[in-house]
Design an enzyme around this catalytic site. Structure first.
Site, PDB file in Angstrom:
ATOM      1  N   SER A  38       0.857  -1.178   0.000  1.00  0.00           N
ATOM      2  CA  SER A  38       0.000   0.000   0.000  1.00  0.00           C
ATOM      3  C   SER A  38       0.895   1.231   0.000  1.00  0.00           C
ATOM      4  CB  SER A  38      -0.882  -0.042   1.257  1.00  0.00           C
ATOM      5  OG  SER A  38      -1.739   1.070   1.324  1.00  0.00           O
TER       6      SER A  38
ATOM      7  N   GLY B 133      -4.542  -4.963   5.679  1.00  0.00           N
ATOM      8  CA  GLY B 133      -3.502  -4.798   6.694  1.00  0.00           C
ATOM      9  C   GLY B 133      -3.714  -3.498   7.432  1.00  0.00           C
TER      10      GLY B 133
ATOM     11  N   ASN C 256     -10.427   5.010   1.071  1.00  0.00           N
ATOM     12  CA  ASN C 256     -10.797   5.153   2.487  1.00  0.00           C
ATOM     13  C   ASN C 256     -11.963   6.135   2.675  1.00  0.00           C
ATOM     14  OD1 ASN C 256      -7.471   4.530   3.016  1.00  0.00           O
ATOM     15  ND2 ASN C 256      -8.963   3.409   4.229  1.00  0.00           N
TER      16      ASN C 256
ATOM     17  N   ASP D 160      -7.175   2.775  -3.225  1.00  0.00           N
ATOM     18  CA  ASP D 160      -7.958   2.755  -1.983  1.00  0.00           C
ATOM     19  C   ASP D 160      -8.283   4.189  -1.578  1.00  0.00           C
ATOM     20  OD1 ASP D 160      -9.134   2.322   0.473  1.00  0.00           O
ATOM     21  OD2 ASP D 160      -7.412   1.309   1.382  1.00  0.00           O
TER      22      ASP D 160
ATOM     23  N   ASP E 117     -14.048  -2.324   2.095  1.00  0.00           N
ATOM     24  CA  ASP E 117     -13.172  -2.547   3.248  1.00  0.00           C
ATOM     25  C   ASP E 117     -13.963  -2.133   4.500  1.00  0.00           C
ATOM     26  OD1 ASP E 117     -11.318  -2.318   5.301  1.00  0.00           O
ATOM     27  OD2 ASP E 117      -9.887  -1.073   4.223  1.00  0.00           O
TER      28      ASP E 117
ATOM     29  N   LYS F  56     -10.227  -7.801   7.025  1.00  0.00           N
ATOM     30  CA  LYS F  56      -9.348  -7.393   8.122  1.00  0.00           C
ATOM     31  C   LYS F  56      -9.934  -7.931   9.416  1.00  0.00           C
ATOM     32  CE  LYS F  56      -7.770  -2.956   6.265  1.00  0.00           C
ATOM     33  NZ  LYS F  56      -8.120  -1.532   6.271  1.00  0.00           N
TER      34      LYS F  56
ATOM     35  N   GLU G  53     -11.029   0.453  -3.846  1.00  0.00           N
ATOM     36  CA  GLU G  53     -11.398   0.054  -2.497  1.00  0.00           C
ATOM     37  C   GLU G  53     -12.126   1.196  -1.776  1.00  0.00           C
ATOM     38  OE1 GLU G  53      -7.910  -1.453  -0.555  1.00  0.00           O
ATOM     39  OE2 GLU G  53      -8.824  -1.451   1.423  1.00  0.00           O
TER      40      GLU G  53
ATOM     41  N   LYS H  41      -0.879  -0.884  -4.483  1.00  0.00           N
ATOM     42  CA  LYS H  41      -2.137  -0.192  -4.149  1.00  0.00           C
ATOM     43  C   LYS H  41      -1.804   1.260  -3.852  1.00  0.00           C
ATOM     44  CE  LYS H  41      -4.803  -0.270   0.154  1.00  0.00           C
ATOM     45  NZ  LYS H  41      -5.503  -1.166   1.113  1.00  0.00           N
ATOM     46  N   LEU H  42      -2.439   2.150  -4.601  1.00  0.00           N
ATOM     47  CA  LEU H  42      -2.232   3.581  -4.381  1.00  0.00           C
ATOM     48  C   LEU H  42      -3.354   4.119  -3.514  1.00  0.00           C
ATOM     49  CD1 LEU H  42      -1.338   4.824  -8.004  1.00  0.00           C
ATOM     50  CD2 LEU H  42       0.208   3.913  -6.235  1.00  0.00           C
ATOM     51  N   LYS H  43      -2.996   4.845  -2.473  1.00  0.00           N
ATOM     52  CA  LYS H  43      -3.996   5.556  -1.689  1.00  0.00           C
ATOM     53  C   LYS H  43      -4.422   6.765  -2.512  1.00  0.00           C
ATOM     54  CE  LYS H  43      -4.212   3.225   2.178  1.00  0.00           C
ATOM     55  NZ  LYS H  43      -5.498   2.697   2.698  1.00  0.00           N
TER      56      LYS H  43
HETATM   57  C1  NPQ Z   1      -6.696   0.283   4.515  1.00  0.00           C
HETATM   58  N1  NPQ Z   1      -4.384  -0.015   5.447  1.00  0.00           N
HETATM   59  O1  NPQ Z   1      -6.636  -0.665   3.773  1.00  0.00           O
HETATM   60  C2  NPQ Z   1      -5.690   0.511   5.652  1.00  0.00           C
HETATM   61  C3  NPQ Z   1      -5.863   1.816   6.232  1.00  0.00           C
HETATM   62  C4  NPQ Z   1      -4.929   2.328   7.237  1.00  0.00           C
HETATM   63  C5  NPQ Z   1      -2.269  -0.774   4.591  1.00  0.00           C
HETATM   64  O2  NPQ Z   1      -3.648   0.699   3.450  1.00  0.00           O
HETATM   65  C6  NPQ Z   1      -2.029   3.426  11.174  1.00  0.00           C
HETATM   66  C7  NPQ Z   1      -2.631   2.226  11.436  1.00  0.00           C
HETATM   67  C8  NPQ Z   1      -2.283   4.040   9.976  1.00  0.00           C
HETATM   68  C9  NPQ Z   1      -3.510   1.635  10.531  1.00  0.00           C
HETATM   69  C10 NPQ Z   1      -3.422   4.076   7.850  1.00  0.00           C
HETATM   70  C11 NPQ Z   1      -3.502   0.047   4.438  1.00  0.00           C
HETATM   71  C12 NPQ Z   1      -3.149   3.463   9.044  1.00  0.00           C
HETATM   72  C13 NPQ Z   1      -3.770   2.253   9.333  1.00  0.00           C
HETATM   73  C14 NPQ Z   1      -4.306   3.509   6.962  1.00  0.00           C
HETATM   74  C15 NPQ Z   1      -4.651   1.698   8.402  1.00  0.00           C
HETATM   75  O3  NPQ Z   1      -7.626   1.043   4.390  1.00  0.00           O
HETATM   76 MG    MG Z   2      -8.700   0.060   2.822  1.00  0.00          MG
END
Ligand code: NPQ
Ligand code: MG
Length: 369
Positions: A133, A288, A188, A186, A236, A260, A211, A159-161
């Site tokens: 990620s 994760g 969020n 992703d 997610d 998750k 995502e 995976k690009l945020k």
């Molecule tokens: C997700 N994780 O899939 C999460 C979101 C996320 C790996 O992209 C600290 C602890 C910071 C947990 C930032 C990934 C975080 C975190 C993003 C989880 O949406």
């Molecule tokens: Mg996510």
């Protein structure tokens, strides 16, 4: 077996680089590491709640509080891992706190009986394909350099945020530079249904999935989005239980599911989600939460189940940490090995654990008198 209690450590691990998502910017991972003391021996758990309620409603101090005041008091007497969720069901919400407690009890039980997490959950692979990620950056060249580095390390999926203002251009740049790699994004929850036409601009880039574009409770919005863009939608945050997964699938709100364990109350519920999705022909992959080696070990074991059809956010330890609390998880040909020893198959380095521990609490099981 009986649970005597759980030692909870608040730890702080610096990240190798800041990690920015549409929810905010992290430079340190704070987590709760749990050591269950049982009549069968000890077991480890990890609570993935963050300091602030930004990814979801839970937060670290709240998780510790609910463990101390409500969860542990409900866990006195004879107890097995399957009984934990049942005993905790009358206490509403708090899936991340519950997942951590269940994980610690399950680890103690499995270590005590010599079975690995993977063996117990039904793993069918000895190593799992790893994705990574990649956080939001200030500039495209910085992003391309980061992606180039991960691809050179062997990551099999990027995976690009994304967020409004950082979506089509970074995706275009990564596609142009790296060609036909496995690529997904992703959000969020950073978009609204009215952004559907904008999100459709991602369609030409053949992403594996987008995502969680919309808010957690907007299943109907996701269902409408599924019908209006070509890129597959993956939920997610919305998938809070096996029932929620079944509903999302029935509504046509998701084509792929990110699993998750923390978000859904534990590895047992996570496996049920896997089973529901497999029954419906919906591919799943392992999410994760910047876990330490403890949570990472369990995630990797889960990701070895047969329905995990896409690489997970099961990165190597060094994606996030210069030093992990366990022996580091490493990448071999883009894969992370599933631990084979009893329970999690890994244990924390006690001296390093002490170094990163900010506070320790002992939470006794059962009602105290
Ligand atoms: C997700 N994780 O899939 C999460 C979101 C996320 C790996 O992209 C600290 C602890 C910071 C947990 C930032 C990934 C975080 C975190 C993003 C989880 O949406
Ligand atoms: Mg996510």
């Amino acid at each position: 077996m009986e649970l005597h209690g759980i030692e909870v450590r608040r730890v702080a691990l610096p990240l190798v680089a800041p990690f920015r998502t549409s929810l905010g910017r992290q430079t340190v991972r704070t987590a709760l590491l749990l050591r269950a003391q049982t009549t069968l021996g000890e077991g480890w758990g990890e609570c993935v709640a963050e300091d602030d309620p930004s990814y979801c409603a839970e937060y670290l101090d709240g998780a510790l509080d609910v463990m101390r005041r409500f969860l542990l008091p409900a866990l006195g007497g004879e107890l097995g891992a399957y009984a934990v969720a049942e005993r905790l069901a009358p206490i509403k919400g708090h899936p991340m706190a519950k997942a951590a407690v269940e994980m610690a009890v399950l680890d103690a039980q499995l270590r005590g009986t010599g079975l690995s997490f993977g063996g117990f959950l039904g793993a069918v692979r000895s190593a799992v394909p790893a994705g990574v990620s990649v956080g939001i950056m200030d500039r495209i060249p910085e992003l391309l350099e980061a992606v180039a580095g991960y691809l050179a390390q062997g990551y099999l999926r990027i995976k690009l945020k994304i967020e409004p203002g950082w979506d089509v251009e970074p995706v275009r740049a990564v596609r142009e530079r790296f060609g036909d790699i496995d690529l997904q994004v992703d959000a969020n929850t950073a978009y609204q249904l009215r952004d559907a036409r904008h999100l459709a601009k991602l369609d030409p880039f053949d992403l594996l999935l987008i995502e969680q574009p919309l808010p957690e409770d907007d299943l109907l919005g996701h269902a409408a989005l599924v019908r209006s863009i070509r890129t597959p939608i993956c939920l997610d945050e919305s998938i809070t239980s096996a029932r929620a997964a079944a509903h999302a699938i029935a509504l046509g709100a998701t084509s792929v599911v990110n699993i998750k364990p923390g978000r859904v109350g534990g590895y047992l519920e996570a496996r049920r989600i896997h089973d529901v999705c497999v029954a419906h022909g919906v591919p799943v992959w392992a999410g994760g939460m910047l876990e330490t080696g403890l949570g990472r070990a369990a995630n990797v074991a889960l990701a070895a189940l047969p329905g995990f059809a896409l690489p997970g956010d099961t990165s190597a330890s060094d994606r996030y940490y210069a030093r992990d609390v366990t022996a580091p998880f490493t990448l071999v040909d883009g894969h992370v090995r599933v631990p084979e020893g009893p329970g999690l198959g890994v244990a924390p380095d006690q001296d390093f654990l002490d170094e990163i521990t900010i506070a320790t609490d002992w939470l006794p099981a059962g009602r105290q008198r």
